[in-house]
Design an enzyme around this catalytic site. Sequence first.
Site: not given
Length: 705
Positions: A557, A642, A677
């Site tokens: 991330s 995501d 995610h």
Amino acid sequence: MKRTCLLFITSLTLYSMTQAQPITPPKAAVKPKELITNGHKRTDNYYYLNERENPEVINYLKAENAYLDQVLAPVKDLQTKLFEEMKGRIKQQDESVPYKEGAYYYYTRFVTGGEYPIYCRRKGSMQGAEEIMFDGNVMAKGHNYYQIGGFEVSDNDELAIFAEDTVSRRLYTLRVKNLKTGKLYPEAIPNTEAGSFAWATDNKTLFYVKKDPQTLLGYQVYRHVLGTDSKSDVLVYEEKDNQFYMGLGRSKSKKYIEISSDHNGVATEYQLLEASKPTGHFTTFLPRQKGHEYDIVHYKDKFYVRTNWKAENFRLMEVPEGKTTDRTAWKEVIAHRPDVYLANMDVFAKHLVLGERKAGLTNIRVINQQSKADEYLDFGEPAYVAGISYNPDFNTNVLRYSYSSLTTPNSTFDYNMDTKVKTLRKQQEVLGGFDRNNYVSERFFVTARDGAKVPVSLVYRKGTKKDGSAPLLQYSYGSYGYSTDPGFSSTRLSLLDRGFIFAIAHIRGGQEMGRRWYEDGKMLKKKNTFNDFVDVSEYLTKNKYTSTDKLFAMGGSAGGLLMGAVINQAPQLYRGVVAAVPFVDVVTTMLDESIPLTTGEFEEWGNPKNKDYYDYMLSYSPYDNVEKKAYPNLLVTTGLHDSQVQYWEPAKWVAKLRVMKTDNNQLLLHTNMEAGHGGASGRFEALKEIALEYAFILNLVGERQ
């Protein structure tokens, strides 16, 4: 943009090639798009990859997956072995330590072969009959992805609000279950926030947060009466500023329903409503003010307030009910300390418990409210993480807390705050012959280029040589003030047992060293984050923990942004890099306010509509700074759904690297076509993604076993 049915020739070639043919990487079509900001022109050749429904885009992602499978075919057996190895360390039939709330003891358990938790309770004691509230394995049937986003039991213990996500887009559907009959109510309220719901004391009125399906921001709070059509729900609060994140819940005292609005690093505001008056109006605890952040805990007739008002590292105050908006009525309980960060708190009838950070380590401080005597719990290891657990009861002298280290599995303790006796209630059982005495952890500081002292925590198996011959995986995050603490991981043993050293660089942008550590790693100081990571890498090679041909880096991330920035800055340092769901197209994303998270993060990265921030962000954005040069071996992962970092950021980055890089190193993109995610939702399915990452790394050091 006009969509085309033209498929990538390379994609078709890839699918039809036999093993005897050379492995040719896919190439995304070049479709230049001109972007102009602040008078500056950029050309994005792969902007169109954001067309999620375009068959051309989907086929490109599938072609990349197929290419990865072919490149990593020699370690397919290793990948399977790693998965089975990691799965084999997990106690399949397991159970959490129960906690008591109201008349019930609540816990979760797993069954052999089960991917998902089963949420249970027993009335009166753990000898009572088990009631299964939610069986995740049953509820997940028919779904490729499934996640329960928390639950809340009504005051009469008969009903439960819960939220479920079957897409991995973090848009949860709110449901209500009768725990006595097992029946679901007809309500199915879409696009809600996980965990942000609360019952009123009447056991029929509930409140929840509605999310914008485009930006994924929670922005409205509704009141719903059980059994009525949700279309008639009453809007009771709306957050007008799309830079704020919202949450909702009941106070520990159960007296109040609390709405929180938080703009990370900028401001906080709470709205309160007595839970016994559900049709009343929410009142503001203290109006938001730029630069002021606070948390509250209600107890009897007052509030404890953790605040950064005139206190960068936060201090603790208290204020009577009814006087919260008058800061002259606030009384200091714990003063500000420049070397100690006050991270959180919990309140008991006779004790006050503080979670603190000092010199990069977590501490738990217990204060007797009557005698004012205090103590810090002793943990006895050089690198560890300890935290206050869920303690719903005010009237107890027992504190529950969590503890783990790089060598100690996750542990749950009960601590008697009067007798000072610790009781280990549960320690994660690691199967497969794990012995913590076979591993060594270290902690030291590395001096960065500007003089900052960066903490480093590392772990390795006893007997591992520190002569430069050992492979090493360096991990960091370094954003949003999130601290990367040195906790335990059973999956990591698969690397340690193969001779790897694992290191965590606690770089700026996190909050390990206090609030200033965070402030010095954001906005126009963001490059400190990248410099710290590179400087730690150089220290580790210089001091023979590893060598550049055996040094690997990993981040996800915002940590994936870190990976992109450091390989642009110092690609020669790393043999391989894993960038998981990486935030790499910083400028374009932060210019698009329709994308989830953008507006709420202007105070983290800056608003690129301002030229100063635009120029600074452009100078480090990984996608914008890809050059014609040699890059390390690279594995990039993403999820089609995501919600945090859109899949097209890593896809565009890989496409651009393919045509720009001058080396013959591996460049692999893996897209989970079913998840978002967080990756796969099941406890075992998630291990397959870790096995892929480890197989990629191990293959590069010649490890095939």
